[in-house]
Design an enzyme around this catalytic site. Structure first.
Site, PDB file in Angstrom:
ATOM      1  N   THR A 338       0.815  -1.214   0.000  1.00  0.00           N
ATOM      2  CA  THR A 338       0.000   0.000   0.000  1.00  0.00           C
ATOM      3  C   THR A 338       0.852   1.270   0.000  1.00  0.00           C
ATOM      4  O   THR A 338       2.055   1.215   0.225  1.00  0.00           O
ATOM      5  CB  THR A 338      -0.925   0.028   1.223  1.00  0.00           C
ATOM      6  OG1 THR A 338      -0.155  -0.265   2.385  1.00  0.00           O
ATOM      7  CG2 THR A 338      -2.024  -0.990   1.092  1.00  0.00           C
ATOM      8  N   ASP A 339       0.193   2.416  -0.218  1.00  0.00           N
ATOM      9  CA  ASP A 339       0.877   3.714  -0.240  1.00  0.00           C
ATOM     10  C   ASP A 339       0.854   4.355   1.133  1.00  0.00           C
ATOM     11  O   ASP A 339       0.813   5.581   1.239  1.00  0.00           O
ATOM     12  CB  ASP A 339       0.189   4.662  -1.228  1.00  0.00           C
ATOM     13  CG  ASP A 339       0.065   4.055  -2.602  1.00  0.00           C
ATOM     14  OD1 ASP A 339       1.076   3.536  -3.085  1.00  0.00           O
ATOM     15  OD2 ASP A 339      -1.025   4.098  -3.170  1.00  0.00           O
ATOM     16  N   SER A 364       1.390   8.464   5.047  1.00  0.00           N
ATOM     17  CA  SER A 364       0.732   8.449   3.757  1.00  0.00           C
ATOM     18  C   SER A 364       1.782   8.860   2.749  1.00  0.00           C
ATOM     19  O   SER A 364       2.326   9.952   2.831  1.00  0.00           O
ATOM     20  CB  SER A 364      -0.444   9.422   3.756  1.00  0.00           C
ATOM     21  OG  SER A 364      -0.986   9.493   2.472  1.00  0.00           O
ATOM     22  N   ARG A 365       2.094   7.955   1.802  1.00  0.00           N
ATOM     23  CA  ARG A 365       3.245   8.219   0.937  1.00  0.00           C
ATOM     24  C   ARG A 365       2.910   9.129  -0.240  1.00  0.00           C
ATOM     25  O   ARG A 365       3.803   9.757  -0.785  1.00  0.00           O
ATOM     26  CB  ARG A 365       3.820   6.905   0.422  1.00  0.00           C
ATOM     27  CG  ARG A 365       4.694   6.252   1.449  1.00  0.00           C
ATOM     28  CD  ARG A 365       5.143   4.883   0.999  1.00  0.00           C
ATOM     29  NE  ARG A 365       4.904   3.914   2.065  1.00  0.00           N
ATOM     30  CZ  ARG A 365       4.842   2.611   1.888  1.00  0.00           C
ATOM     31  NH1 ARG A 365       4.969   2.113   0.692  1.00  0.00           N
ATOM     32  NH2 ARG A 365       4.636   1.804   2.893  1.00  0.00           N
ATOM     33  N   VAL A 366       1.669   9.180  -0.650  1.00  0.00           N
ATOM     34  CA  VAL A 366       1.365  10.025  -1.809  1.00  0.00           C
ATOM     35  C   VAL A 366       0.310  11.079  -1.511  1.00  0.00           C
ATOM     36  O   VAL A 366       0.152  12.027  -2.260  1.00  0.00           O
ATOM     37  CB  VAL A 366       0.901   9.184  -3.028  1.00  0.00           C
ATOM     38  CG1 VAL A 366       2.007   8.311  -3.523  1.00  0.00           C
ATOM     39  CG2 VAL A 366      -0.319   8.380  -2.684  1.00  0.00           C
TER      40      VAL A 366
END
Lengths: 509, 180
Positions: A338-339, A364-366
């Protein structure tokens, strides 16, 4: 009412127009083993992997293992009526699920059949449940925000449309509540929500649907439920069926939110049928392709390029941990796919911080790119503030002689925690989140007692709704904070008029 | 442990290869089929021959007439090996596999033809010719069976494939179409 014979015969003729008088050629096999939701059959020489097969009594199965002498089949339904020696036919089709607008507002099972007692769903088309995810050129990067309506998520771990954000935590830490609240907040956001319940108790799903109905969320939601009493194969295919329905809407340029609740149970179901199919077990007895099972599912969440209509599918998979162990097999797998993840801490949950989102381990990466500018401005330092607060909090336990700066940090931290608390099923629109976080980060809350903060927040929102609606509208429309000091002045004006419950406590705290 | 089919495939393959070298495939096949008939007629025979509580010498005397009656040396040996390995219950499967590989090599196809009334010789011949062309076989051995429930038409069953031209199936298809 009189029955018109001509009309009826015309109707029958129309229905029969699809009939072709062809010689039916069928490839068959013979069942040699049945048990535990799995069957084996000899013959079926040309069966494809994943092909739908039909048993004598109309029950369907899916070819899983193609071996030298026989085919391993998962039975999608009641396998008690299948006998050894029964014949089984190829259908030549890959497993499909009906899709369409008609599904919205309904509760269905893994095969797309209604289970809410509201009658048949008449859909025009169907889609294969296993479909390759959109490729590189079909995607664009995540840019639009998906507002969950939960302050601690929208401020700390923002989610963008097309992102995959994992919700992970122990049992009873509010994982499902976060997902349901997010669905509730999608009202009037032009979003189709799909809630896939895998192995969830039927009574739980029933109350979940009742909640959605109560808040008017069933108008844009599809609930897909594979209960614990269903055979394991139906639990296994449930998320793929949900993704197929989601893709249908995504390909029409719509925005979709899909919740998989939860993938741990899907992994368990897949482990069960893999072991019965005699595939070699690996770590924690999961089969070798358990990673691929989840990665190919979550990869189907995407933000499509403008050429393909610019639709999106946001996935919120849920994974349950045992005693906070995120290094178990399934949690590490899904975290890496997951992101980002929202980690729910059971200690925080029981100490009253709800939602119990652990700001330290949640990322949260994006989603940062998708956050609106106003939110970025007010929430930018929030994560650091919280982290240093937790660090200081541990030290502050030892003594009370603290310098002013430390004391101020502790004060701010305690208020931050209080502000991030939020009751169940009460999502907040983004402009109000910005407003309360603005008050927090600009120090307006520092002189308000911690116990008064919830009341302060409610009254602040009422005040703005009544007298400064224009400022809130500016945030909504431009995505930025209003220029100049207008917002600061308005908050200042309210803070001065706010009456604390206990005068003496504000001075001590 | 090997499953039965894999076991039978290995033994039939070995036997077929060795008989092919000796040009005794046809003779071997007829021997095997006649022995298989004995097994088919006496279902308890293979059970008795693999029963561990049944004395070995009695097993040998039971199987002796079968071995003595056989002309092909390799078939005799197969029976002895199977008896020694306590695998007599595999014999029928081995013969079926053997027959299958023989048919495959010589493009012979067995087919069951189900019909409501017995087919006339002329009809059989026609059906055989059409079927021969369809599956590309040198020879089709047709076995006609009568099944009243078909109402009309013919169903051809041949190794995992069913060619269904029966009225019953057609009516069922129409029923499905009307109900959907």
């Amino acid at each position: 009412m009189s029955i018109n014979a001509e009309e009826i015969s015309a109707l029958i003729k129309q229905q029969l127009s699809g009939y072709k008088d062809d010689l039916a050629v069928e490839e068959t096999g013979v069942v040699t083993y049945v048990g535990d939701g799995v069957a084996r059959a000899h013959g079926l020489d040309n069966a494809l992997s994943g092909e739908l097969l039909e048993f004598e009594n109309g029950i369907y199965g899916m070819a899983q293992n193609l071996e030298s002498n026989d085919v391993g089949i998962v039975v999608l339904g009641d396998c008690t009526h299948i006998r050894e020696g029964a014949t089984i036919k190829r259908t030549g089709k890959i497993m499909e699920v009906p899709v369409g607008e008609e599904m919205v507002g309904r509760t269905i099972n893994s095969l797309g059949q209604p289970i809410d007692g509201k009658g048949d769903i008449k859909t025009e088309s169907s889609r294969p449940i296993e479909k390759k995810a959109p490729g590189i050129m079909d995607r664009q990067s995540v840019s639009e925000p998906l507002q969950t309506g939960i302050k601690s998520i929208d401020a700390l771990v923002p989610i963008g449309r097309g992102q995959r954000e994992l919700i992970i935590g122990d049992r009873k830490t509010g994982k499902t509540s976060i997902a349901v609240d997010t669905i509730l907040n999608q009202k009037d956001q032009d979003m189709i929500c799909i809630y896939v319940a895998i192995g969830q108790k039927d009574s739980t799903v029933r109350s979940q649907v009742a909640t959605l109905e109560k808040f008017g969320a069933m108008d844009y939601t599809i609930v897909l439920s594979a209960g614990p009493s269903e055979p394991a194969p139906l639990l296994y295919i449930a998320p793929y069926a949900g993704a197929a329905i989601g893709e249908y809407f995504m390909n029409q340029g719509k925005h979709v939110l899909i919740v998989y609740d939860d993938l741990t149970k899907q992994a368990n179901a897949y482990r069960e049928l893999s072991l019965i199919l005699r595939r070699p077990p690996g770590r924690e007895a999961y089969p070798g392709d358990i990673f691929y099972t989840h990665s190919r599912l979550l990869e189907r969440a995407a933000k499509l390029s403008d050429k393909l209509g610019g639709g999106s599918m946001t996935a919120l998979p849920i994974v349950e941990t045992q005693a906070g162990d995120v290094s178990a097999y399934i949690p590490t797998n899904v975290i890496s796919i997951t992101d980002g993840q929202i980690f729910l801490n059971s200690d925080m949950f029981y100490s009253g911080t709800r939602p119990a989102i652990d700001a330290g381990t949640s990322v949260s990466r994006v989603g940062g790119d998708a956050q609106i500018k106003a939110m970025k401005q007010v929430a930018g330092t929030l994560r650091l503030d919280l982290a240093s607060y937790h660090e200081l909090q541990a030290f502050a336990q030892f003594g009370s002689d603290l310098d002013d700066a430390t004391q101020a940090k502790l004060n701010r931290g305690a208020r931050t925690e209080e502000v991030l608390k939020q009751p169940l099923h009460a999502p907040l629109p983004v402009e109000k989140q910005v407003l309360i976080l603005f008050s927090l980060t600009h120090g307006y809350l520092d002189n308000i007692a911690v116990d008064d903060i919830q009341r302060y927040q409610t009254e602040l929102f009422n005040f703005f709704d009544a007298s400064h609606r224009d400022l809130l509208d500016t945030i909504v429309n431009t995505g930025k904070l209003p220029e100049g000091d207008a917002l600061a002045n308005a908050v200042d004006e309210f803070t001065k008029s706010f009456t604390p419950s206990k005068q003496e406590e504000t001075q001590n705290n | 442990m090997l499953d039965k089919i894999t076991f039978a495939k290995r033994y039939s393959k070995a036997l077929y290869e060795v008989l092919e070298e000796q040009n005794q495939v046809e003779a071997g096949l007829s021997e095997l089929l006649s022995i298989k008939n004995v097994f088919d007629d006496n279902p308890s025979l293979s059970r008795v021959l693999t029963d561990v509580s049944f004395p070995e010498d009695k097993k040998e005397s039971l199987i002796k007439p079968l071995i003595d009656n056989s002309d092909v040396e390799y078939v005799k040996n197969l029976l002895k090996v199977l008896l020694g390995a306590n695998k007599m219950d595999e014999f029928t499967l081995i013969v079926e596999e053997f027959e299958r590989s023989y048919n495959e090599k010589n493009k012979i196809v067995h087919a069951d033809a189900l019909s409501v009334v017995p087919l006339s010789d002329e009809q059989k011949q026609k059906l055989t010719d059409v079927f021969k062309a369809r599956v590309g076989a040198n020879e089709v051995i047709l076995d006609n069976k009568v099944d009243q429930s078909l109402i009309g038409g013919v169903i051809l069953k041949s190794s995992n494939v069913i060619f269904d031209g029966s009225v019953k199936t057609k009516i069922n298809n129409i029923k499905k179409l009307l109900l959907s």
